[in-house]
Design a protein around this motif. Structure first.
Motif, PDB file in Angstrom:
ATOM      1  N   GLY A 201       0.755  -1.181  -0.107  1.00 42.70           N
ATOM      2  CA  GLY A 201       0.026  -0.003   0.117  1.00 42.70           C
ATOM      3  C   GLY A 201       0.845   1.238   0.068  1.00 42.70           C
ATOM      4  O   GLY A 201       2.062   1.423   0.234  1.00 42.70           O
ATOM      5  N   ILE A 202       0.351   2.508  -0.559  1.00 39.56           N
ATOM      6  CA  ILE A 202       0.915   3.572  -0.417  1.00 39.56           C
ATOM      7  C   ILE A 202       0.015   4.680   0.016  1.00 39.56           C
ATOM      8  O   ILE A 202      -1.096   4.733  -0.239  1.00 39.56           O
ATOM      9  CB  ILE A 202       1.687   3.916  -1.729  1.00 39.56           C
ATOM     10  CG1 ILE A 202       2.427   5.015  -1.397  1.00 39.56           C
ATOM     11  CG2 ILE A 202       0.468   4.162  -2.898  1.00 39.56           C
ATOM     12  CD1 ILE A 202       3.658   5.364  -2.704  1.00 39.56           C
ATOM     13  N   SER A 203       0.616   5.805   0.865  1.00 38.02           N
ATOM     14  CA  SER A 203      -0.334   6.844   1.080  1.00 38.02           C
ATOM     15  C   SER A 203      -0.469   8.096  -0.045  1.00 38.02           C
ATOM     16  O   SER A 203       0.144   7.710  -0.851  1.00 38.02           O
ATOM     17  CB  SER A 203       0.350   7.654   2.383  1.00 38.02           C
ATOM     18  OG  SER A 203       1.597   8.193   1.961  1.00 38.02           O
ATOM     19  N   SER A 204      -1.256   8.894   0.450  1.00 41.55           N
ATOM     20  CA  SER A 204      -1.135  10.010  -0.362  1.00 41.55           C
ATOM     21  C   SER A 204       0.313  10.727  -0.429  1.00 41.55           C
ATOM     22  O   SER A 204       0.820  10.474   0.473  1.00 41.55           O
ATOM     23  CB  SER A 204      -2.071  11.333   0.024  1.00 41.55           C
ATOM     24  OG  SER A 204      -3.445  10.763   0.061  1.00 41.55           O
ATOM     25  N   LEU A 205       0.547  11.389  -1.576  1.00 47.31           N
ATOM     26  CA  LEU A 205       1.779  12.195  -1.577  1.00 47.31           C
ATOM     27  C   LEU A 205       1.426  13.637  -1.017  1.00 47.31           C
ATOM     28  O   LEU A 205       0.291  14.292  -1.525  1.00 47.31           O
ATOM     29  CB  LEU A 205       2.280  12.466  -3.179  1.00 47.31           C
ATOM     30  CG  LEU A 205       2.783  11.197  -3.875  1.00 47.31           C
ATOM     31  CD1 LEU A 205       2.965  11.632  -5.152  1.00 47.31           C
ATOM     32  CD2 LEU A 205       4.195  10.834  -3.033  1.00 47.31           C
ATOM     33  N   THR A 206       2.256  14.017  -0.179  1.00 43.50           N
ATOM     34  CA  THR A 206       1.843  15.039   0.803  1.00 43.50           C
ATOM     35  C   THR A 206       3.086  16.093   0.810  1.00 43.50           C
ATOM     36  O   THR A 206       4.418  15.716   1.071  1.00 43.50           O
ATOM     37  CB  THR A 206       1.625  14.865   2.150  1.00 43.50           C
ATOM     38  OG1 THR A 206       0.531  13.803   2.138  1.00 43.50           O
ATOM     39  CG2 THR A 206       1.118  16.089   2.854  1.00 43.50           C
ATOM     40  N   SER A 207       2.902  17.406   0.380  1.00 44.80           N
ATOM     41  CA  SER A 207       3.849  18.600   0.506  1.00 44.80           C
ATOM     42  C   SER A 207       4.301  18.797   1.945  1.00 44.80           C
ATOM     43  O   SER A 207       3.388  18.614   2.728  1.00 44.80           O
ATOM     44  CB  SER A 207       3.478  19.621  -0.193  1.00 44.80           C
ATOM     45  OG  SER A 207       3.331  19.707  -1.593  1.00 44.80           O
ATOM     46  N   VAL A 208       5.696  18.927   1.939  1.00 47.95           N
ATOM     47  CA  VAL A 208       6.164  19.159   3.299  1.00 47.95           C
ATOM     48  C   VAL A 208       6.275  20.611   3.353  1.00 47.95           C
ATOM     49  O   VAL A 208       7.141  21.393   2.720  1.00 47.95           O
ATOM     50  CB  VAL A 208       7.540  18.413   3.616  1.00 47.95           C
ATOM     51  CG1 VAL A 208       8.228  18.864   5.018  1.00 47.95           C
ATOM     52  CG2 VAL A 208       7.318  16.857   3.246  1.00 47.95           C
ATOM     53  N   ARG A 209       5.865  21.148   4.579  1.00 44.74           N
ATOM     54  CA  ARG A 209       5.883  22.387   5.064  1.00 44.74           C
ATOM     55  C   ARG A 209       7.142  22.504   5.879  1.00 44.74           C
ATOM     56  O   ARG A 209       8.154  23.467   5.710  1.00 44.74           O
ATOM     57  CB  ARG A 209       4.873  23.239   5.737  1.00 44.74           C
ATOM     58  CG  ARG A 209       4.880  24.551   6.208  1.00 44.74           C
ATOM     59  CD  ARG A 209       3.682  25.161   6.922  1.00 44.74           C
ATOM     60  NE  ARG A 209       2.569  25.407   5.791  1.00 44.74           N
ATOM     61  CZ  ARG A 209       3.038  26.626   5.102  1.00 44.74           C
ATOM     62  NH1 ARG A 209       3.794  27.426   4.941  1.00 44.74           N
ATOM     63  NH2 ARG A 209       2.050  26.765   3.888  1.00 44.74           N
ATOM     64  N   SER A 210       7.424  21.799   6.863  1.00 47.75           N
ATOM     65  CA  SER A 210       8.575  22.034   7.619  1.00 47.75           C
ATOM     66  C   SER A 210       8.938  20.743   8.372  1.00 47.75           C
ATOM     67  O   SER A 210       8.021  19.611   8.338  1.00 47.75           O
ATOM     68  CB  SER A 210       8.470  22.958   8.860  1.00 47.75           C
ATOM     69  OG  SER A 210       7.236  22.497   9.727  1.00 47.75           O
ATOM     70  N   TYR A 211      10.174  20.344   8.734  1.00 39.38           N
ATOM     71  CA  TYR A 211      10.580  19.119   9.379  1.00 39.38           C
ATOM     72  C   TYR A 211      11.289  19.616  10.652  1.00 39.38           C
ATOM     73  O   TYR A 211      12.335  20.491  10.722  1.00 39.38           O
ATOM     74  CB  TYR A 211      11.703  18.521   8.306  1.00 39.38           C
ATOM     75  CG  TYR A 211      12.166  17.163   8.920  1.00 39.38           C
ATOM     76  CD1 TYR A 211      11.478  15.998   9.045  1.00 39.38           C
ATOM     77  CD2 TYR A 211      13.448  17.142   9.247  1.00 39.38           C
ATOM     78  CE1 TYR A 211      12.152  14.874   9.504  1.00 39.38           C
ATOM     79  CE2 TYR A 211      14.151  15.775   9.860  1.00 39.38           C
ATOM     80  CZ  TYR A 211      13.266  14.744   9.802  1.00 39.38           C
ATOM     81  OH  TYR A 211      13.894  13.566  10.530  1.00 39.38           O
ATOM     82  N   ALA A 212      10.745  18.929  11.723  1.00 43.41           N
ATOM     83  CA  ALA A 212      11.680  19.138  13.032  1.00 43.41           C
ATOM     84  C   ALA A 212      12.282  17.717  13.314  1.00 43.41           C
ATOM     85  O   ALA A 212      11.825  16.803  13.471  1.00 43.41           O
ATOM     86  CB  ALA A 212      10.548  19.135  14.167  1.00 43.41           C
ATOM     87  N   PRO A 213      13.752  17.610  13.074  1.00 41.58           N
ATOM     88  CA  PRO A 213      14.435  16.562  13.492  1.00 41.58           C
ATOM     89  C   PRO A 213      14.439  16.145  15.016  1.00 41.58           C
ATOM     90  O   PRO A 213      14.265  17.075  15.842  1.00 41.58           O
ATOM     91  CB  PRO A 213      15.873  16.923  13.072  1.00 41.58           C
ATOM     92  CG  PRO A 213      16.029  18.267  13.175  1.00 41.58           C
ATOM     93  CD  PRO A 213      14.736  18.771  12.812  1.00 41.58           C
ATOM     94  N   ASN A 214      14.790  15.040  15.241  1.00 42.66           N
ATOM     95  CA  ASN A 214      15.078  14.546  16.681  1.00 42.66           C
ATOM     96  C   ASN A 214      13.714  14.849  17.586  1.00 42.66           C
ATOM     97  O   ASN A 214      14.061  15.493  18.582  1.00 42.66           O
ATOM     98  CB  ASN A 214      16.239  14.916  17.121  1.00 42.66           C
ATOM     99  CG  ASN A 214      17.364  14.474  16.402  1.00 42.66           C
ATOM    100  OD1 ASN A 214      17.604  13.570  15.852  1.00 42.66           O
ATOM    101  ND2 ASN A 214      18.269  15.504  16.039  1.00 42.66           N
ATOM    102  N   ALA A 215      12.665  14.757  17.004  1.00 47.12           N
ATOM    103  CA  ALA A 215      11.417  15.173  17.962  1.00 47.12           C
ATOM    104  C   ALA A 215      11.367  14.416  19.124  1.00 47.12           C
ATOM    105  O   ALA A 215      11.619  12.874  19.112  1.00 47.12           O
ATOM    106  CB  ALA A 215      10.255  15.016  17.014  1.00 47.12           C
ATOM    107  N   LYS A 216      11.114  14.790  20.339  1.00 48.55           N
ATOM    108  CA  LYS A 216      11.113  14.295  21.655  1.00 48.55           C
ATOM    109  C   LYS A 216       9.525  13.762  21.863  1.00 48.55           C
ATOM    110  O   LYS A 216       8.446  14.693  21.609  1.00 48.55           O
ATOM    111  CB  LYS A 216      11.596  15.046  22.612  1.00 48.55           C
ATOM    112  CG  LYS A 216      13.217  15.502  22.314  1.00 48.55           C
ATOM    113  CD  LYS A 216      13.892  14.349  22.553  1.00 48.55           C
ATOM    114  CE  LYS A 216      15.331  14.697  22.310  1.00 48.55           C
ATOM    115  NZ  LYS A 216      16.182  13.664  22.140  1.00 48.55           N
ATOM    116  N   GLY A 217       9.323  12.684  22.416  1.00 45.60           N
ATOM    117  CA  GLY A 217       8.121  12.216  22.956  1.00 45.60           C
ATOM    118  C   GLY A 217       7.053  11.939  21.929  1.00 45.60           C
ATOM    119  O   GLY A 217       6.021  12.196  21.995  1.00 45.60           O
ATOM    120  N   MET A 218       7.591  11.516  20.684  1.00 49.44           N
ATOM    121  CA  MET A 218       6.499  11.540  19.498  1.00 49.44           C
ATOM    122  C   MET A 218       5.951  10.083  19.584  1.00 49.44           C
ATOM    123  O   MET A 218       6.156   9.205  20.084  1.00 49.44           O
ATOM    124  CB  MET A 218       7.564  11.333  18.176  1.00 49.44           C
ATOM    125  CG  MET A 218       6.476  11.460  16.879  1.00 49.44           C
ATOM    126  SD  MET A 218       7.519  11.241  15.375  1.00 49.44           S
ATOM    127  CE  MET A 218       8.352  12.693  15.535  1.00 49.44           C
TER     128      MET A 218
END
Length: 332
Positions: A201-218
């Motif tokens: 399966g595959i999800s929708s293709l979604t544009s990325v506004r921002s990326y927060a690396p090393n997110a805590k408590g995800m």
């Protein structure tokens, strides 16, 4: 696209058409250097289903649901809304209803210090099936927050609300109320959920506004994550053709554990229905839930201005799943 991103870690990568850099071992990583604000939260028609009525109605919900029930459309408050299809399941598909509100379109009130601004908005959404009946719970939120003048000018509020629906044709009816001005925007969009097929399966293709690396408590169930960081999606698929501007599309491949072969993806660019290029991509191993999240990054300066259809075909064994979206590369 909000902010400036940096591409790093593309060791052993090969350039392809449009400057696509594809790492052999999925060694893509993103950094960010931005001043824009993105506020992100997760998770009318009054003939609501029993489970929605049982929850009761809060005061802020009444004008939103009334406006939706009246069947009108209004652009008095600027916002975008859409359904991002995620994991296909045996009984239906997980999806995320996204509401994105540019803060510059809201009326803000200076706080007591006169250095910050108070913003207050309410939003509501109902999903209706092909018979016009409400499908699933009502989706409502009431949000208030402080922003700086720069954040008010350049920032965006993004709300993601998760639900799952069976196959079928749906309409998403949503409203956003600016509590300070009393103005409201109302939109309707359509989407379709196809029946689940055997295999990958595959999800929708979604544009990325921002990326927060090393997110805590995800939350491990959070669908918008990549290499330990948090993805903030955007429904704005227009990208300026400029230096340091990139087209970034996020998708998730869902591996079928019953098939021994590893999944792969082929990305195809089309324009006016004509295929321009196809690029095979290697994927990393799936996580414990069988998910393979990926961010495809393409320097916008390498793409001629115009509207393109981007198609992603996931394959595993003799099974295939395809998704597609339109993107616009804007001239300088």
């Amino acid at each position: 696209m909000g902010g400036k991103f940096l591409l790093c870690g593309l060791e052993n990568a090969k350039p392809h058409a449009f400057g696509i850099a594809l790492p052999f071992q999925n060694s893509l990583c993103l950094g960010q250097d931005r001043k824009n604000l993105v506020l992100q939260a997760r998770n009318g028609y009054f003939a609501l289903p029993p489970e929605a009525r049982a929850e009761g109605l809060q005061a802020f919900e009444l004008p939103l649901l009334k406006a939706i029930s009246e069947g009108q459309v209004s652009n008095d408050v600027e916002f975008r809304t859409g359904a991002i299809l995620l994991r296909p399941q045996a009984e239906g598909t997980d999806l995320s209803v996204v509401v994105e509100v540019p803060l510059h379109g809201l009326q803000a009130k200076p706080d007591a210090t006169q250095k910050m601004f108070d913003v207050h908005l309410s939003l509501g959404a109902l999903v209706k099936d092909s018979k016009g009946e409400v499908a699933g719970p009502k989706l409502t939120r009431d949000r208030s927050f402080h922003v700086t003048a720069d954040q008010l000018k350049m920032g965006n509020f993004v709300e993601k609300m998760q639900l799952d629906l069976p196959p079928g044709k749906y309409s998403l009816e949503s409203a956003v109320l600016d509590r300070e001005s009393g103005k409201m925007g109302i939109q309707r969009t359509a989407f379709t959920i196809a029946p689940k097929t055997k295999g990958v399966g595959i999800s929708s293709l979604t544009s990325v506004r921002s990326y927060a690396p090393n997110a805590k408590g995800m939350d491990p169930n959070e669908p918008f994550q990549f290499q330990g960081g948090s993805i903030t999606p955007t429904l704005n698929n227009s990208v300026p053709r400029a230096e340091n501007s990139n087209l970034r599309l996020f998708f998730v491949v869902y591996q079928d554990p019953a098939i021994s072969a590893k999944p792969s993806v082929e990305i195809e660019f089309l324009q006016n229905g004509k295929s321009l290029t196809k690029v095979p991509m290697q994927l990393p191993d799936a996580d414990a839930q069988g998910r393979i999240p990926y961010v495809m990054t393409i320097p916008a300066a390498t793409i001629p201005p115009g509207v393109y259809q981007i198609r992603a075909a996931a394959r595993q064994g003799d099974t295939q799943s395809v998704t597609q979206t339109d993107v616009k590369i804007e001239a300088n």
